[in-house]
Design a protein around this motif. Sequence first.
Motif, PDB file in Angstrom:
ATOM      1  N   ARG A   1     -27.252  21.661  21.617  1.00 21.89           N
ATOM      2  CA  ARG A   1     -26.711  21.162  21.654  1.00 21.89           C
ATOM      3  C   ARG A   1     -25.977  20.231  20.381  1.00 21.89           C
ATOM      4  O   ARG A   1     -24.598  20.475  20.102  1.00 21.89           O
TER       5      ARG A   1
ATOM      6  N   LYS B   1     -23.474  23.225  19.835  1.00 21.24           N
ATOM      7  CA  LYS B   1     -22.087  22.612  20.197  1.00 21.24           C
ATOM      8  C   LYS B   1     -21.497  21.699  19.181  1.00 21.24           C
ATOM      9  O   LYS B   1     -20.693  21.586  19.224  1.00 21.24           O
TER      10      LYS B   1
ATOM     11  N   LEU C   1     -26.527  21.681  29.694  1.00 23.42           N
ATOM     12  CA  LEU C   1     -25.802  22.535  28.310  1.00 23.42           C
ATOM     13  C   LEU C   1     -23.953  23.289  28.532  1.00 23.42           C
ATOM     14  O   LEU C   1     -23.371  22.897  27.870  1.00 23.42           O
TER      15      LEU C   1
END
Lengths: 532, 311
Positions: free
Chosen positions: B175, B178, B197
């Motif tokens: 995460r 990202k 995800l």
Amino acid sequence: MSAFTGTGTMIRFILRRDRIRLSVWTLALVGTTAVTVPTLDEAFPDEESRQARAALMDTPTGVVFGGPGYGLDDYSLGPMLVNELTASLLIALAVLSILHVIRHTRAEEESGRAELLRANVLGAGAQSTAALVTLTLVNLLIGGLIALSIIAFDMPVADSLAYGLGLALAGISFGAIAAVCAQVSEHGRTTSGLSFLVVGLLFMARVVGDLAEQGGGLASWLSPFAWVQQTRPFVDLRWEPLALYGAFLVVTFAIAHVLAGRRDLGSGLVATRPGPVGAGRLLRGPTTLHLHQQRGSIITWAIAVALFSFAFGTLATEIQGMLEANPDIGVILGGDVDDAVGGFLAVITAYVVMAGATFGALSVLRVWSEENAGRAELVLSTAVGRAHWFGGVLVVATSATVFIVMVGGLGLGLGASVAIEDFEWVWRMVEASLAQLPGALGFVALTALVLGLLPRLTFLVWLWLAYSALTTMLGALLGFPDWAMNLSAFEILAKPPMDEFEVGPYLLYLGAVLSAGAVSLVGFRNRDLVTA
Amino acid sequence: MSVPAIEARGLDKYFGRFQALDELDLTVDSGQVAGFLGPNGSGKSTTIRILLGLLRADSGSVRLLGGDPWKEAVALHRRLAYVPGDVSLWPNLTGGQAIDLLGRLRGGLDDRRKKTFLERFELDPTKKARTYSKGNRQKVALVAALSSTAELLILDEPTSGLDPLMEAVFTECVREVKEEGRTVLLSSHILSEVEKLCDTVTIIRGGRTVESGTLAELRHLTRSTVRAEVEGDPSALEGLTGVHDLSIDGRAVVFAVENDHMGSVLSELATLGARSLVSNPPSLEELFMRHYGDDLAARGAAGEIDGRERA
């Protein structure tokens, strides 16, 4: 459940797994004997040629690969085959037995397969016992068949049986050495290195003892390599020396058993310690990584070659002594004492080069194991080019091979210098080793070429290496024709200090080595990586 | 950026006579987390190895970060980090050494990040790799990859050896990656992980792309599960367009409904006097089962396991 529960199952399992491997070994060894006996008989048909042969076997090189020299004064077929075959058979049996034991003990533990099996109803000693039982079976089978193949030539039955039994017991003894070594280290690789080192030293002990006096000196009696021939088959048979094998086996098995009882499954007596938190400054590129990975084996090989060559170098005085005691040998070898010493050392240099070639091929083959293990994939997924990675292996393999061969030359030179107190020999032998070096580098290049283009054909490298080593070691003794000798990689270049150094062929050979290396790089860049 | 991080079109790959990839397509946009799903032997790892330039596709086109992965491997690899499915390390190097080495080979490594990730994954870097379990070897590769600042992470079943706690740490890390705007290709069979995800999912089977799109798009194609209790006679639901697998237990019903027909089904339920209603969107599990369900059924019937082992 006793410690041996399940041993029977494991024995059948090992025989099933290794049915092809063991059959090939058996056929090869028995076949070689069965073929050699009539060959020797035909090659030396009369009294005169046999005595000439006996004289040759009395030279230092003859003693190294012959033995204590029983029956040389009346060299009939029996003593002849014992003299000329035993060393090769014993070396082959040692390789077979050591690899067999490690394969079924330490390698199984290292891979974790032993854990899988031991979780079932299987006693703690079952696997190692099964490995040793199968070791015994295969050695007895080979020894027995060799005896039969000799009896088939109308040789005395008792002598043949004693010889076959001796060979088998020697083979089992080498396996027992591996069983002890397998307790020490956690790794199959280290274990085999250690076992071969011990067996190599025992071989040297026999050589030193046999060169010291005909019939074998004390050093010779310390080595299992000697006891087969000490039964003096076909000359003056005695069974007592075989009892030494019995004693040796009882002691080694007991040691292995005690050591095994002191450790856990998968661990060695030498425990693994925690290592550094991060990589040192040197470990930063593919070449240094290869070097780091091979450091241990380079050092081990260099030490083994140094010991071997120094020991052989010191034998130079024995040769001088032999020539003084028996001028006839000088006639056979041609020339004066220095030439005879040079001839002997040139032959030993060729052995050093063979060791270098074997190391070189193994070193390049790391490419293959890194690919198969998936580590090549990991490295090549980073910003490392293929040529860089593969080239790194070649750089490490080549430098280490040069280093090992030079160490060998230096060892021979130092040994000879110390023995005859003439330090000229140091430089002369380093020079000689460099002159013969391309023979080893050729195998580095060949292995690279095969791996770069057609990795499935790796066996060809070993085939040619085995052929070349065998022809160069035994070709002259077994009377191989010239064309067969010329196919050996170690016969292409001249062998100083025996022969004159020739620049032309030397440069040509090095050129071929470099080109093969270049082609292999291109090949490796353009083929699919082998992935796990 | 407009250039997709990964763009593969019509990839074919043969190993001898075995066809590992059959016209495979895969697109991953920059800054996205893309799930790459398929059972063992479906060609996930083969695709990834082509993306890394370790294997060469027999036909088709591949672009990775705008370049040719076979010809420009080294330059492209500076910009990505890879975690293989089955991590094997140098047995005599410690985990810490391996992490440093991999970082340096990639062109540099951030020591602070390395330290943080070592702590988060609870990895002892002083142990020799040979003593590591599969999960710990995986952690080594993960720490090495995450400590880099590469713009693309290619992760091949990265959690297959991790325990649930470590899986949670991993999810958190991805995460963060990202959020930093980096791209991730995550191959997996752990569906919940992909669901948690991934922005997009590509499902492959037998070397062929069978489905791809955002999770929302894929759900649109499929059925939701509805559980309800009604006052009237539930058998009225039988034969309604879009309703499947209806099972009736007294006044309670469970059925699957195609999302396109949800409206008409709801009004029918209202007519029947619904007392309770629960509707679940399809899980990835169900998407997956729809594509492999027949395969699984065939295996179950034959009582044998598919022999293809190439991943």
